[in-house]
Design a protein around this motif. Structure first.
Motif, mmCIF file in Angstrom:
data_model
loop_
_atom_site.group_PDB
_atom_site.id
_atom_site.type_symbol
_atom_site.label_atom_id
_atom_site.label_comp_id
_atom_site.label_asym_id
_atom_site.label_seq_id
_atom_site.Cartn_x
_atom_site.Cartn_y
_atom_site.Cartn_z
ATOM 1 N N PHE A 61 46.620 9.221 -33.204
ATOM 2 C CA PHE A 61 45.587 9.253 -32.175
ATOM 3 C C PHE A 61 44.528 10.288 -32.526
ATOM 4 C CE2 PHE A 61 44.049 11.634 -28.457
ATOM 5 C CZ PHE A 61 43.198 10.670 -27.960
ATOM 6 N N THR A 119 53.568 -0.375 -30.937
ATOM 7 C CA THR A 119 52.504 -0.972 -30.133
ATOM 8 C C THR A 119 52.675 -0.493 -28.700
ATOM 9 O OG1 THR A 119 52.372 -2.944 -31.530
ATOM 10 C CG2 THR A 119 51.499 -3.116 -29.292
ATOM 11 N N ARG A 133 36.744 3.751 -27.587
ATOM 12 C CA ARG A 133 38.126 3.309 -27.764
ATOM 13 C C ARG A 133 39.089 4.473 -27.971
ATOM 14 N NH1 ARG A 133 38.353 -0.965 -32.422
ATOM 15 N NH2 ARG A 133 37.272 0.719 -33.508
ATOM 16 N N HIS A 167 41.675 4.227 -29.894
ATOM 17 C CA HIS A 167 42.109 4.154 -31.292
ATOM 18 C C HIS A 167 41.478 2.920 -31.913
ATOM 19 C CE1 HIS A 167 45.205 3.507 -34.551
ATOM 20 N NE2 HIS A 167 45.033 4.824 -34.644
ATOM 21 N N GLN A 168 41.323 2.947 -33.237
ATOM 22 C CA GLN A 168 40.680 1.801 -33.901
ATOM 23 C C GLN A 168 41.473 0.507 -33.765
ATOM 24 O OE1 GLN A 168 41.585 4.609 -35.484
ATOM 25 N NE2 GLN A 168 42.762 4.186 -37.345
ATOM 26 N N SER A 169 42.762 0.612 -33.438
ATOM 27 C CA SER A 169 43.596 -0.576 -33.280
ATOM 28 C C SER A 169 43.525 -1.163 -31.868
ATOM 29 C CB SER A 169 45.053 -0.236 -33.609
ATOM 30 O OG SER A 169 45.570 0.692 -32.667
ATOM 31 N N GLN A 170 42.761 -0.538 -30.978
ATOM 32 C CA GLN A 170 42.720 -0.963 -29.575
ATOM 33 C C GLN A 170 42.279 -2.422 -29.432
ATOM 34 O OE1 GLN A 170 40.986 1.719 -26.537
ATOM 35 N NE2 GLN A 170 39.678 0.006 -25.960
ATOM 36 N N THR A 171 43.044 -3.160 -28.632
ATOM 37 C CA THR A 171 42.741 -4.567 -28.342
ATOM 38 C C THR A 171 42.930 -4.822 -26.850
ATOM 39 O OG1 THR A 171 43.568 -5.223 -30.525
ATOM 40 C CG2 THR A 171 43.310 -6.978 -28.885
ATOM 41 N N THR A 194 46.233 -2.846 -25.775
ATOM 42 C CA THR A 194 47.292 -2.408 -26.687
ATOM 43 C C THR A 194 46.676 -1.537 -27.768
ATOM 44 O OG1 THR A 194 47.094 -4.341 -28.153
ATOM 45 C CG2 THR A 194 48.676 -4.486 -26.327
ATOM 46 N N VAL A 195 47.431 -0.540 -28.213
ATOM 47 C CA VAL A 195 47.062 0.268 -29.375
ATOM 48 C C VAL A 195 48.306 0.396 -30.244
ATOM 49 C CG1 VAL A 195 45.180 1.587 -28.342
ATOM 50 C CG2 VAL A 195 47.522 2.380 -28.049
ATOM 51 N N ARG A 196 48.123 0.430 -31.534
ATOM 52 C CA ARG A 196 49.257 0.567 -32.454
ATOM 53 C C ARG A 196 49.112 1.901 -33.191
ATOM 54 N NH1 ARG A 196 53.570 -1.848 -34.010
ATOM 55 N NH2 ARG A 196 54.340 -1.707 -36.149
#
Length: 298
Positions: free
Chosen positions: A204, A216, A233, A235-239, A251-253
């Motif tokens: 993070f 996740t 966001r 995190h860059q993985s945020q969806t 979701t974030v991974r």
């Protein structure tokens, strides 16, 4: 420098623009002093911008002969180039706005930036640094040597990521906790397999604790707070996987480390951890302790 930044901004915002239009906009700018931009000067600036920022200004050589930034993605990728250019842009804007300096407020940045030149030089030459450091968890400082791997900025603080020969592992040092930092002249071998961006890819912020698995994390967020997360966001993985008038689910991974937990807590009741269960239980336990501090108030 102001002129280079102005030219990049002008072309970047226009996406594609002719030399004639650039000249018109230049004449509208106070820096021009009502003098046009000669084509030779324009090309000199193009070369200087490529050498300084690595930004390539190209001509499509067809139709209207418009100019564009070939690698424009570099200005929004979160790279050093992007950070440097954005910093210069804001700095130049502030210099042009001295008359309203009392109307522009900045966050206070903790001490530590004075060590950046020494660290950057050590990163260039792979030289060992001697550091006198006092963490938040110790009553006194200690002096030791470190092998610098990279610098990282996070939440208004600079951090040095370095290998500690004493502990034989990578450690992270906040520059505002450094009392003294000097080059030793000793050279070390920078590891071929260390890539700074990859090292923090699943983190993070600044904590890269390998004891936490990459998971996740599913978050239920109020509609109002969700607007903030869409523009900044976590995190860059945020969806965003679900959305309605009352809430959204993201979701974030990543590794759910201490700094990520603290970030979730800053959003209070506007956010709820749905999974993984252990992380949800941990947040629930913290919420109970918080409630116990206030429940007896009349």
């Amino acid at each position: 420098m102001n002129k280079y930044v102005w030219l990049v901004e002008t072309i970047y915002k226009a996406k594609k623009i002719t030399y004639e239009e650039i000249n018109r906009r230049w004449l509208d700018n106070d820096m021009s002093e009502n003098k046009p931009l000669p084509i030779r000067t324009f090309h000199k600036w193009r070369i200087a911008i490529e050498e300084m920022f690595g930004l390539i200004i190209e001509n499509e050589n067809s139709g209207q002969y418009r100019y564009y930034i070939e690698n424009a993605d570099e200005l929004k990728s979160g790279s050093l180039r992007s950070w440097l250019f954005n910093t210069l842009t804001v700095s130049n804007l502030m210099m042009e706005s001295v008359s309203i300096k009392d109307k522009i407020l900045f966050e206070e940045i903790p001490d530590g930036e004075q060590y950046l030149p020494v660290i950057i030089e050590a990163l260039k030459k792979n030289t060992v640094l001697e550091i006198t450091y006092q963490s938040f968890w110790r009553d006194e400082s200690n002096t030791f040597e470190v092998e610098p791997y990279c610098l990282k900025a996070f939440k208004q603080r600079w951090y040095l990521v370095a290998r500690s020969p004493y502990y034989d592992k990578i450690m992270i040092y906040a520059l505002d906790r450094v009392h003294q930092l000097e080059p030793t002249g000793k050279v070390f071998k920078y590891p071929d397999d260390f890539v700074a961006e990859e090292y923090f890819e699943d983190c993070f912020g600044i904590i890269a604790d390998q004891n936490y698995d990459v998971e996740t994390v599913k978050l239920k967020v109020s509609a109002g707070q969700a607007n903030y997360l869409r523009t900044l966001r976590l995190h860059q993985s945020q969806t965003e996987i679900d959305r309605n008038d009352e809430y959204s689910v993201f979701t974030v991974r990543l590794r759910p480390t201490f700094d990520f937990r603290q970030e979730i807590l800053t959003m209070g009741s506007d956010i709820e951890v749905l999974s993984p269960k252990w992380f949800r239980d941990e947040m629930a336990e913290i919420s109970k302790h918080m409630w116990n501090k206030y429940k007896n108030d009349k």
